[in-house]
Design an enzyme around this catalytic site. Structure first.
Site, PDB file in Angstrom:
ATOM      1  N   ASN A   1       0.872  -1.188   0.000  1.00  0.00           N
ATOM      2  CA  ASN A   1       0.000   0.000   0.000  1.00  0.00           C
ATOM      3  C   ASN A   1       0.901   1.229   0.000  1.00  0.00           C
ATOM      4  O   ASN A   1       1.462   1.609   1.029  1.00  0.00           O
ATOM      5  CB  ASN A   1      -0.912  -0.014   1.225  1.00  0.00           C
ATOM      6  CG  ASN A   1      -1.869   1.178   1.263  1.00  0.00           C
ATOM      7  OD1 ASN A   1      -1.802   2.072   0.433  1.00  0.00           O
ATOM      8  ND2 ASN A   1      -2.749   1.180   2.243  1.00  0.00           N
TER       9      ASN A   1
ATOM     10  N   ARG B   1      -2.908  -2.055  -3.221  1.00  0.00           N
ATOM     11  CA  ARG B   1      -4.052  -1.161  -3.058  1.00  0.00           C
ATOM     12  C   ARG B   1      -3.870  -0.005  -4.039  1.00  0.00           C
ATOM     13  O   ARG B   1      -2.859   0.694  -4.010  1.00  0.00           O
ATOM     14  CB  ARG B   1      -4.130  -0.621  -1.640  1.00  0.00           C
ATOM     15  CG  ARG B   1      -5.271   0.378  -1.435  1.00  0.00           C
ATOM     16  CD  ARG B   1      -5.255   0.949  -0.022  1.00  0.00           C
ATOM     17  NE  ARG B   1      -6.343   1.924   0.166  1.00  0.00           N
ATOM     18  CZ  ARG B   1      -6.226   3.230  -0.025  1.00  0.00           C
ATOM     19  NH1 ARG B   1      -5.084   3.734  -0.454  1.00  0.00           N
ATOM     20  NH2 ARG B   1      -7.248   4.035   0.174  1.00  0.00           N
TER      21      ARG B   1
ATOM     22  N   HIS C   1     -12.616   3.793   0.512  1.00  0.00           N
ATOM     23  CA  HIS C   1     -12.535   2.821   1.611  1.00  0.00           C
ATOM     24  C   HIS C   1     -13.209   1.520   1.188  1.00  0.00           C
ATOM     25  O   HIS C   1     -13.693   0.753   2.027  1.00  0.00           O
ATOM     26  CB  HIS C   1     -13.202   3.336   2.903  1.00  0.00           C
ATOM     27  CG  HIS C   1     -12.560   4.553   3.489  1.00  0.00           C
ATOM     28  ND1 HIS C   1     -13.291   5.578   4.051  1.00  0.00           N
ATOM     29  CD2 HIS C   1     -11.264   4.931   3.595  1.00  0.00           C
ATOM     30  CE1 HIS C   1     -12.484   6.519   4.490  1.00  0.00           C
ATOM     31  NE2 HIS C   1     -11.241   6.150   4.222  1.00  0.00           N
TER      32      HIS C   1
ATOM     33  N   ASN D   1      -9.941   9.110  10.808  1.00  0.00           N
ATOM     34  CA  ASN D   1      -9.635  10.467  10.377  1.00  0.00           C
ATOM     35  C   ASN D   1     -10.280  10.738   9.022  1.00  0.00           C
ATOM     36  O   ASN D   1     -10.768  11.823   8.748  1.00  0.00           O
ATOM     37  CB  ASN D   1      -8.120  10.674  10.316  1.00  0.00           C
ATOM     38  CG  ASN D   1      -7.757  12.137  10.256  1.00  0.00           C
ATOM     39  OD1 ASN D   1      -7.735  12.738   9.191  1.00  0.00           O
ATOM     40  ND2 ASN D   1      -7.500  12.729  11.413  1.00  0.00           N
TER      41      ASN D   1
ATOM     42  N   ARG E   1     -11.413  16.897   6.587  1.00  0.00           N
ATOM     43  CA  ARG E   1     -12.255  17.115   5.409  1.00  0.00           C
ATOM     44  C   ARG E   1     -13.642  17.592   5.829  1.00  0.00           C
ATOM     45  O   ARG E   1     -14.199  17.116   6.812  1.00  0.00           O
ATOM     46  CB  ARG E   1     -12.388  15.828   4.600  1.00  0.00           C
ATOM     47  CG  ARG E   1     -11.085  15.342   3.977  1.00  0.00           C
ATOM     48  CD  ARG E   1     -11.335  14.121   3.102  1.00  0.00           C
ATOM     49  NE  ARG E   1     -10.089  13.526   2.636  1.00  0.00           N
ATOM     50  CZ  ARG E   1      -9.751  12.252   2.800  1.00  0.00           C
ATOM     51  NH1 ARG E   1     -10.590  11.422   3.412  1.00  0.00           N
ATOM     52  NH2 ARG E   1      -8.605  11.787   2.349  1.00  0.00           N
TER      53      ARG E   1
ATOM     54  N   GLU F   1      -7.936  -4.470   5.648  1.00  0.00           N
ATOM     55  CA  GLU F   1      -7.834  -4.248   4.215  1.00  0.00           C
ATOM     56  C   GLU F   1      -6.753  -5.110   3.580  1.00  0.00           C
ATOM     57  O   GLU F   1      -6.910  -5.582   2.449  1.00  0.00           O
ATOM     58  CB  GLU F   1      -7.556  -2.768   3.943  1.00  0.00           C
ATOM     59  CG  GLU F   1      -8.705  -1.855   4.338  1.00  0.00           C
ATOM     60  CD  GLU F   1      -8.402  -0.394   4.126  1.00  0.00           C
ATOM     61  OE1 GLU F   1      -8.597   0.089   3.000  1.00  0.00           O
ATOM     62  OE2 GLU F   1      -7.950   0.260   5.088  1.00  0.00           O
TER      63      GLU F   1
END
Length: 395
Positions: A7, A91, A180, A209, A239, A383
């Protein structure tokens, strides 16, 4: 079969080596500050002593080689040679509308990843660098791209399309993609196993986050909160989430800034950080709220309110819900946040066992009471394992 999961971020590389015979993690680690002074590799082999080294990493190719050296190290390694690695799973953030499933990487796939640089400017370039670094270090090994947008790509048109001139979709593939996705796919799948019902209606709250919510029926996504980019949806650490688009024009005109600077503000200076003025870390904001900081209290109130609103809207979208599952850093560990969100959901018949909820930190647990009409779970996301499973299925 041993799968190496990679990743890559713009200046980082996370990895895990997973033995797919029993899905055990042989080693995992992180390369930090790639291309920056103070580069560091932290390597954590299972059953052996962890170690960390600070050494220059000019680019991701150097980082990949350092990872392989660590995996094969006589003292700290877990394999003797790269021949033991069957394949590499990556990923990858964005594939536009071209790929909606994991795929073996070839030149055409790399071109698509490159073509989507403007849709994922921070992630896609780094993802491609990591792929090419692995190709150079381990020639001939199959590399698999697992796209973060894949889960959300399957939502129906009524949920995916924006109410803007259709030509912008035709020209630029502007639609809601969701992110996600690997986490939502894994956690929704694990929730189905717990319920024991193949067509269960599941809402997954990936709260960290970065934060997003998905609705799925039988493991198939029907809606998700993030959009063309990860900016849409919930209030997050930095965000803004959903807001009136006219806000951008208003602030740009009054502050004499351009849209690029405005988007930087919405991505990096907004969310609970911008609202509270304290931090993007929910623990710091909670501490400030407990001390009476009114802006911190407001930020947390707004955050859980937005989560509860999305859960309500997705319950309507699916005409019901069987289970709500919390995951990711805040979702897995903030027991108070979970309980406060679920307080909004009494109309659904949601009832939380406070004692079970208080004990469920970073571990799998059903936190609803036996008479709750909706099951509520905490399931840690994984993941890397999801990427490894997708990679194994292809190779």
């Amino acid at each position: 079969m041993k799968i190496l999961v990679i990743n890559c971020g713009s200046s980082s590389l996370k990895y895990q080596l997973i033995d797919m015979e029993n899905e055990s993690v042989l080693a995992k680690g992180l390369c930090e500050r790639i291309g920056i002074e103070g580069s560091k590799l932290t390597h954590k082999p299972t059953g052996k002593e962890n170690y960390a080294i600070e050494t220059p990493m000019g680019d991701h190719k150097v980082a990949v080689q350092l990872v392989l050296d660590a995996l094969m190290d006589k003292e700290h390694g877990v394999i003797e040679s790269t021949e033991e690695i069957t394949a590499i799973g990556h990923r990858v953030l964005h594939a536009g509308t071209v790929y909606s499933d994991a795929t073996l990487i070839n030149e055409d796939v790399k071109k698509v990843i490159r073509d989507c640089f403007d849709l994922g400017p921070l992630h896609n370039p780094a993802n491609l660098i990591g792929i090419e670094a692995c190709e150079a270090a381990m020639p001939g090994k199959p590399n698999v791209a697992v796209f973060d947008t894949a889960f959300g790509m399957k939502i129906p048109e009524k949920a995916a399309m924006y109410a803007i001139p259709y030509e912008y979709y035709e020209k630029y593939s502007i639609r809601r993609y969701g992110f996600h996705g690997t986490s939502h796919m894994f956690v929704s799948g694990e929730t189905l196993k717990k319920i024991g019902k193949d067509d269960a209606k599941v809402i997954v709250c990936h709260l960290g986050n970065g934060a997003s919510i998905s609705a799925s029926i039988g493991g198939k996504c029907v809606d998700t909160s993030m959009g063309l980019t990860p900016l849409e949806g919930l209030i997050m650490g930095t965000r803004s989430g959903d807001l009136d688009p006219a806000v951008l024009q208003f602030i740009c005109n009054h502050e004499n800034i351009d849209v690029n600077e405005m988007l930087n503000i919405l991505n990096k200076k907004s969310g609970v950080l911008g609202m509270s003025g304290v931090s993007s870390d929910f623990r710091d904001v909670r501490e400030a709220a407990d001390a009476g900081n009114e802006r911190a209290i407001m930020a947390l109130d707004a955050y859980r309110y937005r989560v509860a609103k999305y859960i309500g809207s997705y319950t309507a979208a699916m005409n019901g819900v069987d289970a709500i599952t919390f995951t990711a850093g805040v979702g897995e560990n903030d027991t108070q946040m979970r309980e406060e969100i679920c307080e909004y959901l009494g109309y659904l018949g949601v009832k939380i066992d406070s004692e079970k909820n208080a004990q469920a930190r970073g571990k799998e647990e059903e936190i609803s009471t036996p008479d709750s009409k909706v099951k509520v779970y905490v399931i840690p996301t994984n993941e890397e394992l999801a990427i490894a499973r997708e990679t194994k299925a292809l190779v």
